[in-house]
Design a protein around this motif. Structure first.
Motif, PDB file in Angstrom:
ATOM      1  N   ASN A   1      -4.000  15.627 -19.562  1.00 48.01           N
ATOM      2  CA  ASN A   1      -5.421  15.954 -19.486  1.00 48.01           C
ATOM      3  C   ASN A   1      -6.208  14.995 -18.613  1.00 48.01           C
ATOM      4  O   ASN A   1      -7.440  14.972 -18.665  1.00 48.01           O
ATOM      5  N   LYS A   2      -5.519  14.198 -17.828  1.00 50.07           N
ATOM      6  CA  LYS A   2      -6.183  13.225 -16.969  1.00 50.07           C
ATOM      7  C   LYS A   2      -5.848  13.465 -15.500  1.00 50.07           C
ATOM      8  O   LYS A   2      -4.796  14.032 -15.177  1.00 50.07           O
ATOM      9  N   TRP A   3      -6.763  13.037 -14.654  1.00 46.36           N
ATOM     10  CA  TRP A   3      -6.519  13.028 -13.219  1.00 46.36           C
ATOM     11  C   TRP A   3      -6.391  11.576 -12.751  1.00 46.36           C
ATOM     12  O   TRP A   3      -7.138  10.693 -13.210  1.00 46.36           O
ATOM     13  N   TYR A   4      -5.440  11.334 -11.860  1.00 48.81           N
ATOM     14  CA  TYR A   4      -5.215  10.004 -11.303  1.00 48.81           C
ATOM     15  C   TYR A   4      -5.351  10.080  -9.793  1.00 48.81           C
ATOM     16  O   TYR A   4      -4.999  11.093  -9.172  1.00 48.81           O
ATOM     17  N   CYS A   5      -5.840   9.022  -9.199  1.00 45.54           N
ATOM     18  CA  CYS A   5      -6.113   9.028  -7.759  1.00 45.54           C
ATOM     19  C   CYS A   5      -5.656   7.729  -7.120  1.00 45.54           C
ATOM     20  O   CYS A   5      -5.876   6.640  -7.671  1.00 45.54           O
ATOM     21  N   THR A   6      -5.001   7.858  -5.981  1.00 46.88           N
ATOM     22  CA  THR A   6      -4.682   6.710  -5.139  1.00 46.88           C
ATOM     23  C   THR A   6      -5.308   6.934  -3.771  1.00 46.88           C
ATOM     24  O   THR A   6      -5.798   8.020  -3.460  1.00 46.88           O
ATOM     25  N   GLY A   7      -5.267   5.921  -2.929  1.00 51.52           N
ATOM     26  CA  GLY A   7      -5.822   6.035  -1.589  1.00 51.52           C
ATOM     27  C   GLY A   7      -5.716   4.721  -0.851  1.00 51.52           C
ATOM     28  O   GLY A   7      -5.108   3.762  -1.338  1.00 51.52           O
ATOM     29  N   THR A   8      -6.287   4.673   0.331  1.00 55.16           N
ATOM     30  CA  THR A   8      -6.278   3.480   1.162  1.00 55.16           C
ATOM     31  C   THR A   8      -7.484   2.615   0.825  1.00 55.16           C
ATOM     32  O   THR A   8      -8.629   3.023   1.052  1.00 55.16           O
ATOM     33  N   SER A   9      -7.239   1.426   0.294  1.00 53.30           N
ATOM     34  CA  SER A   9      -8.332   0.539  -0.099  1.00 53.30           C
ATOM     35  C   SER A   9      -8.813  -0.288   1.083  1.00 53.30           C
ATOM     36  O   SER A   9      -8.115  -0.451   2.089  1.00 53.30           O
ATOM     37  N   ASN A  10     -10.012  -0.831   0.932  1.00 57.89           N
ATOM     38  CA  ASN A  10     -10.584  -1.707   1.962  1.00 57.89           C
ATOM     39  C   ASN A  10     -10.074  -3.134   1.803  1.00 57.89           C
ATOM     40  O   ASN A  10      -9.779  -3.556   0.693  1.00 57.89           O
ATOM     41  N   PRO A  11      -9.994  -3.912   2.893  1.00 53.61           N
ATOM     42  CA  PRO A  11     -10.276  -3.510   4.278  1.00 53.61           C
ATOM     43  C   PRO A  11      -9.161  -2.642   4.846  1.00 53.61           C
ATOM     44  O   PRO A  11      -7.983  -2.863   4.555  1.00 53.61           O
ATOM     45  N   VAL A  12      -9.552  -1.656   5.633  1.00 52.07           N
ATOM     46  CA  VAL A  12      -8.598  -0.672   6.132  1.00 52.07           C
ATOM     47  C   VAL A  12      -7.964  -1.085   7.454  1.00 52.07           C
ATOM     48  O   VAL A  12      -6.745  -1.014   7.625  1.00 52.07           O
ATOM     49  N   TRP A  13      -8.795  -1.528   8.393  1.00 51.34           N
ATOM     50  CA  TRP A  13      -8.341  -1.625   9.776  1.00 51.34           C
ATOM     51  C   TRP A  13      -7.808  -2.992  10.177  1.00 51.34           C
ATOM     52  O   TRP A  13      -7.140  -3.113  11.201  1.00 51.34           O
ATOM     53  N   THR A  14      -8.108  -4.028   9.425  1.00 50.99           N
ATOM     54  CA  THR A  14      -7.703  -5.379   9.851  1.00 50.99           C
ATOM     55  C   THR A  14      -7.019  -6.124   8.723  1.00 50.99           C
ATOM     56  O   THR A  14      -7.439  -6.039   7.561  1.00 50.99           O
ATOM     57  N   GLY A  15      -5.956  -6.827   9.083  1.00 49.94           N
ATOM     58  CA  GLY A  15      -5.331  -7.752   8.153  1.00 49.94           C
ATOM     59  C   GLY A  15      -4.834  -7.126   6.874  1.00 49.94           C
ATOM     60  O   GLY A  15      -4.480  -5.960   6.805  1.00 49.94           O
ATOM     61  N   TYR A  16      -4.806  -7.948   5.840  1.00 53.20           N
ATOM     62  CA  TYR A  16      -4.311  -7.499   4.546  1.00 53.20           C
ATOM     63  C   TYR A  16      -5.322  -6.601   3.843  1.00 53.20           C
ATOM     64  O   TYR A  16      -6.518  -6.705   4.056  1.00 53.20           O
ATOM     65  N   ASN A  17      -4.820  -5.705   2.975  1.00 51.59           N
ATOM     66  CA  ASN A  17      -5.701  -5.150   1.951  1.00 51.59           C
ATOM     67  C   ASN A  17      -5.044  -5.397   0.592  1.00 51.59           C
ATOM     68  O   ASN A  17      -3.895  -5.829   0.527  1.00 51.59           O
ATOM     69  N   PRO A  18      -5.765  -5.167  -0.507  1.00 49.28           N
ATOM     70  CA  PRO A  18      -5.294  -5.690  -1.799  1.00 49.28           C
ATOM     71  C   PRO A  18      -4.120  -4.973  -2.429  1.00 49.28           C
ATOM     72  O   PRO A  18      -3.569  -5.459  -3.418  1.00 49.28           O
ATOM     73  N   GLY A  19      -3.726  -3.797  -1.917  1.00 40.67           N
ATOM     74  CA  GLY A  19      -2.569  -3.112  -2.487  1.00 40.67           C
ATOM     75  C   GLY A  19      -2.841  -1.646  -2.732  1.00 40.67           C
ATOM     76  O   GLY A  19      -3.681  -1.033  -2.073  1.00 40.67           O
ATOM     77  N   VAL A  20      -2.120  -1.071  -3.696  1.00 37.84           N
ATOM     78  CA  VAL A  20      -2.254   0.340  -4.035  1.00 37.84           C
ATOM     79  C   VAL A  20      -3.037   0.456  -5.335  1.00 37.84           C
ATOM     80  O   VAL A  20      -2.544   0.113  -6.408  1.00 37.84           O
TER      81      VAL A  20
ATOM     82  N   ARG B   1     -10.124   5.472   1.301  1.00 38.82           N
ATOM     83  CA  ARG B   1      -9.905   6.582   2.216  1.00 38.82           C
ATOM     84  C   ARG B   1      -8.692   7.368   1.715  1.00 38.82           C
ATOM     85  O   ARG B   1      -7.931   6.906   0.877  1.00 38.82           O
ATOM     86  N   ASP B   2      -8.511   8.569   2.267  1.00 40.45           N
ATOM     87  CA  ASP B   2      -7.263   9.322   2.088  1.00 40.45           C
ATOM     88  C   ASP B   2      -6.975   9.595   0.618  1.00 40.45           C
ATOM     89  O   ASP B   2      -5.841   9.440   0.148  1.00 40.45           O
ATOM     90  N   HIS B   3      -7.978  10.033  -0.129  1.00 40.95           N
ATOM     91  CA  HIS B   3      -7.815  10.219  -1.575  1.00 40.95           C
ATOM     92  C   HIS B   3      -6.731  11.255  -1.898  1.00 40.95           C
ATOM     93  O   HIS B   3      -6.745  12.380  -1.397  1.00 40.95           O
ATOM     94  N   PHE B   4      -5.820  10.857  -2.777  1.00 41.61           N
ATOM     95  CA  PHE B   4      -4.764  11.739  -3.276  1.00 41.61           C
ATOM     96  C   PHE B   4      -4.892  11.799  -4.794  1.00 41.61           C
ATOM     97  O   PHE B   4      -4.854  10.770  -5.474  1.00 41.61           O
ATOM     98  N   ILE B   5      -5.044  13.011  -5.345  1.00 42.87           N
ATOM     99  CA  ILE B   5      -5.242  13.192  -6.783  1.00 42.87           C
ATOM    100  C   ILE B   5      -4.059  13.947  -7.372  1.00 42.87           C
ATOM    101  O   ILE B   5      -3.561  14.906  -6.783  1.00 42.87           O
ATOM    102  N   ILE B   6      -3.612  13.509  -8.545  1.00 35.15           N
ATOM    103  CA  ILE B   6      -2.570  14.204  -9.288  1.00 35.15           C
ATOM    104  C   ILE B   6      -3.023  14.326 -10.735  1.00 35.15           C
ATOM    105  O   ILE B   6      -3.567  13.379 -11.312  1.00 35.15           O
ATOM    106  N   LYS B   7      -2.839  15.511 -11.323  1.00 32.87           N
ATOM    107  CA  LYS B   7      -3.187  15.720 -12.723  1.00 32.87           C
ATOM    108  C   LYS B   7      -1.935  15.577 -13.574  1.00 32.87           C
ATOM    109  O   LYS B   7      -0.908  16.214 -13.296  1.00 32.87           O
ATOM    110  N   VAL B   8      -2.021  14.749 -14.611  1.00 32.49           N
ATOM    111  CA  VAL B   8      -0.923  14.559 -15.548  1.00 32.49           C
ATOM    112  C   VAL B   8      -1.509  14.651 -16.949  1.00 32.49           C
ATOM    113  O   VAL B   8      -2.379  13.849 -17.317  1.00 32.49           O
TER     114      VAL B   8
END
Length: 375
Positions: free
Chosen positions: A62-81, A53-60
């Motif tokens: 000639n490449k584009w990089y993307c971060t966001g909210t990984s699953n599981p979103v709503w409960t407990g832990y998620n795996p990181g960034v 979710r919440d995709h954020f893209i940055i171009k550096v």
């Protein structure tokens, strides 16, 4: 004419219009001069393994990089960034985990859900904001300590080093950064409303205190905000500061604020959302709980129930584009099947070009057929 035939006619006309706009590079004079065509069809990603979710893209470079909210979103832990990378904005693969939750120490105060990370290039450094808290047996969602953490790196891919956190003494989320022309950087975030403050990036400390400047039920503001507002993102154009933000009142839509100052006062730049989808049957329990179940509006004709929490980035044509998550709607109209494929049950990346006309930004779409951009 029955509703089914009306919808069928609509989609046939839309498809015909889309095909009519597609011109051959060899026969289109404008394209022949530039030689560039970019084609895309949303959602861009269609892979459960990199759903975010919440995709954020940055171009550096000639490449584009993307971060966001990984699953599981709503409960407990998620795996990181998670960080994705792409050479063409169409094909994406996982590059790395910028923060790997499995490698954090047991007493780490930001071991929670890692919501809506963003990366901003400011003063030749890459600044990563992460929204997280500590998941414990007493607080299994980590919400009691959920706030903003600031990291820095010399390269977009890291490694990232913690600068400071939590940056605010209360629940805050969806942090974003904006550097003004005078070099001052500002922090904006959500948390039962929208907040703002100056920030000293080097020390990772706010200058003054974070101030709430807009509530979801702000007097004089429209009813499409009352469900909740979040996900700010700020750019400057023609002497004005523009803040994109999202609301989930009617599905998931993007609104736009403007100001002559980076700290407001902020006013709506458009009386209606500038982007998004509306579906009366989506999350009705939130509308009932929030007291706005009787809100009157028409469903949008796209196949989505969520298109929101956007951020802007440099697109293939060198202009501003918007990224956010797209989620298919199980009650989508004919001719779409009501049976969703596995990837359609998860949030996927969507992108659209951004326009600017008469002092207001707009975002095309949300689209779901092939789009052709010539430049």
């Amino acid at each position: 004419m029955s509703r089914i035939f009306k919808l069928a006619a609509y989609f046939l006309l839309a498809s015909s219009a889309c095909l009519a706009q597609v011109k051959s590079p060899a026969t289109n004079p404008a394209n022949a001069a530039s030689g560039h065509t970019f084609r895309y069809t949303n959602p861009i990603t269609r892979d459960t393994s990199i759903s975010m979710r919440d995709h954020f893209i940055i171009k550096v470079g000639n490449k584009w990089y993307c971060t966001g909210t990984s699953n599981p979103v709503w409960t407990g832990y998620n795996p990181g960034v998670r960080m994705l990378e792409s050479d063409d904005l169409i094909h994406w693969k996982q590059d790395a985990w910028l923060i790997d939750a499995s490698k954090l120490p047991a007493d780490c105060p930001y071991n929670g859900r890692f919501w809506a990370p963003e990366i901003h290039l400011i003063k030749k450094k890459f600044w990563l904001t992460v929204n997280s808290g500590k998941v414990t047996r007493e607080d299994p969602k980590g919400m009691k300590s959920h706030s903003i953490w600031l990291f820095v790196a010399d390269q977009v891919t890291g490694p990232y080093k913690l600068v400071n956190g939590p940056l605010t003494p209360q629940y805050n989320n969806d942090a974003t950064l904006f550097e003004d022309e005078d070099g001052q950087t500002y922090l904006y975030c959500s948390g039962n409303g929208l907040f703002q403050a100056k920030i000293d990036l080097q020390n990772g400390k706010l200058i003054g205190t974070v101030q709430k400047f807009l509530d979801k039920r702000q007097p004089g503001y429209p009813e499409w905000m009352v469900g909740g507002i979040e996900g700010p993102f700020v750019v400057k154009r023609d002497g004005y500061y523009f803040m994109f933000f999202s609301t989930w009142t009617r599905g998931y839509e993007v609104g736009l604020l403007k100001s002559k100052s980076p700290l407001g006062p902020w006013v709506l730049a458009s009386p209606e959302p500038i982007f998004g989808c509306r579906k009366k049957g989506f999350r009705p329990e939130l509308a009932i709980e929030g007291g706005y179940a009787d809100l009157k509006f028409q469903d949008s004709e796209d196949p989505y129930c969520e298109t929101g929490h956007n951020a802007l980035f440099e697109g293939p044509d060198g202009k501003l584009w918007s990224s956010c998550h797209y989620l298919m709607y199980e009650k989508r109209p004919y001719p779409y099947s009501q049976v969703l494929q596995p990837w359609e049950k998860t949030t996927q990346m969507g992108i659209e070009p951004v326009t600017y006309k008469d002092g207001v930004f707009g975002i095309k779409g949300p689209t779901w057929t092939e789009q052709v951009i010539e430049y």
